[in-house]
Each structure stands twice: as structure tokens, then as C-alpha cells.
Design a protein around this motif. Structure first.
Motif, PDB file in Angstrom:
ATOM      1  N   VAL A   9      11.731   5.320   0.029  1.00 51.51           N
ATOM      2  CA  VAL A   9      10.020   5.642  -0.774  1.00 51.51           C
ATOM      3  C   VAL A   9      10.072   4.116  -0.047  1.00 51.51           C
ATOM      4  O   VAL A   9      10.816   3.106  -0.558  1.00 51.51           O
ATOM      5  CB  VAL A   9      10.175   6.131  -1.801  1.00 51.51           C
ATOM      6  N   ALA A  10       8.801   3.243   0.592  1.00 51.57           N
ATOM      7  CA  ALA A  10       8.604   1.564   0.312  1.00 51.57           C
ATOM      8  C   ALA A  10       8.323   1.575  -0.583  1.00 51.57           C
ATOM      9  O   ALA A  10       6.495   1.024  -1.103  1.00 51.57           O
ATOM     10  CB  ALA A  10       7.147   1.879   1.280  1.00 51.57           C
ATOM     11  N   TYR A  11       8.474   1.580  -2.189  1.00 53.50           N
ATOM     12  CA  TYR A  11       8.638   0.489  -3.440  1.00 53.50           C
ATOM     13  C   TYR A  11       8.007  -0.772  -2.991  1.00 53.50           C
ATOM     14  O   TYR A  11       7.118  -0.965  -4.033  1.00 53.50           O
ATOM     15  CB  TYR A  11       9.955   0.970  -3.984  1.00 53.50           C
TER      16      TYR A  11
ATOM     17  N   ASN B 163      13.732  -0.712  11.977  1.00 52.58           N
ATOM     18  CA  ASN B 163      12.861   0.910  13.201  1.00 52.58           C
ATOM     19  C   ASN B 163      12.158   1.720  12.027  1.00 52.58           C
ATOM     20  O   ASN B 163      12.180   2.558  12.991  1.00 52.58           O
ATOM     21  CB  ASN B 163      13.431   0.543  14.226  1.00 52.58           C
ATOM     22  N   GLN B 164      12.138   2.212  11.108  1.00 47.42           N
ATOM     23  CA  GLN B 164      12.102   2.683  10.468  1.00 47.42           C
ATOM     24  C   GLN B 164      10.877   2.556  10.367  1.00 47.42           C
ATOM     25  O   GLN B 164       9.669   1.918   9.742  1.00 47.42           O
ATOM     26  CB  GLN B 164      12.433   2.820   9.266  1.00 47.42           C
ATOM     27  N   THR B 165      10.343   4.414  10.310  1.00 48.51           N
ATOM     28  CA  THR B 165       8.171   4.486  10.486  1.00 48.51           C
ATOM     29  C   THR B 165       7.960   4.776   9.156  1.00 48.51           C
ATOM     30  O   THR B 165       8.255   5.151   8.266  1.00 48.51           O
ATOM     31  CB  THR B 165       8.284   6.174  11.240  1.00 48.51           C
ATOM     32  N   LEU B 166       7.022   4.109   8.275  1.00 48.81           N
ATOM     33  CA  LEU B 166       6.876   4.172   7.641  1.00 48.81           C
ATOM     34  C   LEU B 166       4.805   4.736   7.491  1.00 48.81           C
ATOM     35  O   LEU B 166       4.398   3.598   8.304  1.00 48.81           O
ATOM     36  CB  LEU B 166       5.949   2.754   7.094  1.00 48.81           C
ATOM     37  N   VAL B 167       4.391   5.724   6.644  1.00 49.32           N
ATOM     38  CA  VAL B 167       3.128   6.087   6.300  1.00 49.32           C
ATOM     39  C   VAL B 167       2.928   6.240   5.096  1.00 49.32           C
ATOM     40  O   VAL B 167       3.861   6.657   3.960  1.00 49.32           O
ATOM     41  CB  VAL B 167       3.379   7.891   7.278  1.00 49.32           C
TER      42      VAL B 167
END
Length: 226
Positions: free
Chosen positions: A185-187, A119-123
Motif C-alpha cells: 500500500v502506498a501510504y 520499478n513497482q507499479t502504483l495504481v
């Protein structure tokens, strides 16, 4: 088109709550609440994305123009500025714009699929920009890129694009392996975007004549190199 995308990202950031410049979002705790609500509205929340909500299906597109901090924005825009212009010149404006949006959407979708219960937001635009880097690697592998590395005392040195970009990809891949739960960070989105960008360039341009491809590659070793 590269400049337009940079301008849009900067405008969205400055007008939004993350920059802290727009007084309509308040200050202190009020600003923090506004930032959280803003990211949840326009960013990707994997758990919501797979819930079947039509609104959530749009968020991998809107999230590409939302950034969480000044450092996040400036880092992404620097990479887009350095590598985007030459990739756009090779692809054409409209193709580059479509490529940027589609690859970014798929990169965030891939990240959300791997963390479907999060449920973490990714931008951020990094998925799209990683795609640009992947395409650049295929299109201009011998271009010279000015780089600075902390372990080299931040000296500006020039390396072939293939060395810099493969090194960058290795770092993203390693970080994605070491961070399987996906916070921060969305690696993984970087890895997916880079791979898709490279595969697109390979599929689209591999049949071009050798003479044209090599001519364009040599041209990057002049003043237009990043």
C-alpha cells in the motif's frame, strides 16, 4: 460528479483484467500476464516516470482510475461515496472534479519522487480520495461520521469527523514511516494527498465569512451527515 467518478472507476475495473470478468484477457497464466501488462501501461512506475518519457507523465492521471482488486476498488469507492458528496456540494461540481484529479496526480507524483528508483507499479484513486478527506476535515470538522473499528467489536459508532480523519491520517503517517521502501500500500501517497487537500481547503475557504462557514458546518449534523 462524485457519482460519475465512482461510476468511471467501477467501469474501468470491470472492463479491465483485474476483475477477471472480461474473457478477452484469458484465464490462468494468460490473465496474470494481461494484468501485469495492464498495470504497467496505465499505472505509475516511478523509475519510468523520471526517465523523461512523455507517456509516463500521463500515468499519475490514468492510475487514478485503475484498481488492483475488488477489495481495493470497493474500499476506495466507499470512502469517496461517504465523504465526496458533501465536499463536492461545498466546492461545486467542476471545482471538485479538478481538485480530485490534480490532488491525485500530485499525490502519486510525490510518492514517485520519494521512490524514484522503484520499478513497482502504483495504481488506485486513494491519493485523490485522501485529498477529499483532508478537505472534508477543514470544511466539516464537526460533522458526525459513522465508523466501525475492529477493536470496538465492529460496533457502528458516531464520532466527530475531526477525530475520525485525524486518527486515519495518523495511521497512514505511521505506516509510511514503518514502510520506507514502498511495497504494498502506498501510504505516502495517502499522506501527501490528505495534506494537499487540507491545505487547498484552508487556502481557498479560510476567507469565507464566519457565518456562512458555521452555517454549513451545523447543517452537516442533520440527516445529510455521512
Amino acid at each position: 460528479m462524485t457519482n460519475v467518478l465512482i461510476g468511471l472507476c467501477c467501469a474501468v475495473f470491470v472492463l479491465g483484467p483485474a476483475a477477471g470478468l472480461n474473457r478477452m484477457y484469458g484465464t490462468g497464466d494468460g490473465l496474470l500476464k494481461a494484468q501485469t501488462a495492464y498495470f504497467e501501461r496505465w499505472g505509475v512506475v516511478p523509475l519510468e516516470l523520471w526517465s523523461g518519457s512523455l507517456r509516463a507523465l500521463i500515468t499519475p492521471l490514468t492510475a487514478l482510475f485503475v484498481h488492483g482488486s475488488w477489495l481495493h476498488l470497493l474500499g476506495n469507492m466507499l470512502f469517496l461515496y461517504v465523504f465526496g458528496g458533501m465536499a463536492e456540494a461545498r466546492m461545486g461540481r467542476l471545482t471538485f472534479a479538478a481538485f480530485y484529479l490534480i490532488i491525485g496526480y500530485l499525490a502519486l507524483l510525490g510518492y514517485a519522487a520519494a521512490h524514484a528508483s522503484s520499478n513497482q507499479t502504483l495504481v488506485g484513486a486513494s491519493g485523490s480520495i485522501a485529498g477529499v478527506l483532508g478537505a472534508f476535515l477543514y470544511l466539516f470538522p464537526r460533522a458526525r461520521v459513522t465508523s466501525v473499528f475492529p477493536f470496538l467489536f465492529f460496533l457502528p459508532l458516531r464520532f466527530p469527523a475531526w477525530a475520525v480523519l485525524l486518527f486515519w491520517f495518523f495511521l497512514q503517517w505511521q505506516a509510511a514511516q514503518d514502510d520506507p521502501n514502498g511495497p504494498g500500500v502506498a501510504y505516502l501517497a495517502h499522506v501527501v494527498g490528505f495534506a494537499l487537500g487540507f491545505l487547498y481547503a484552508w487556502a481557498r475557504y479560510r476567507r469565507d465569512s464566519v457565518g456562512v462557514t458555521r452555517g454549513n458546518d451545523r447543517a452537516t449534523e442533520g440527516e445529510s451527515q455521512p
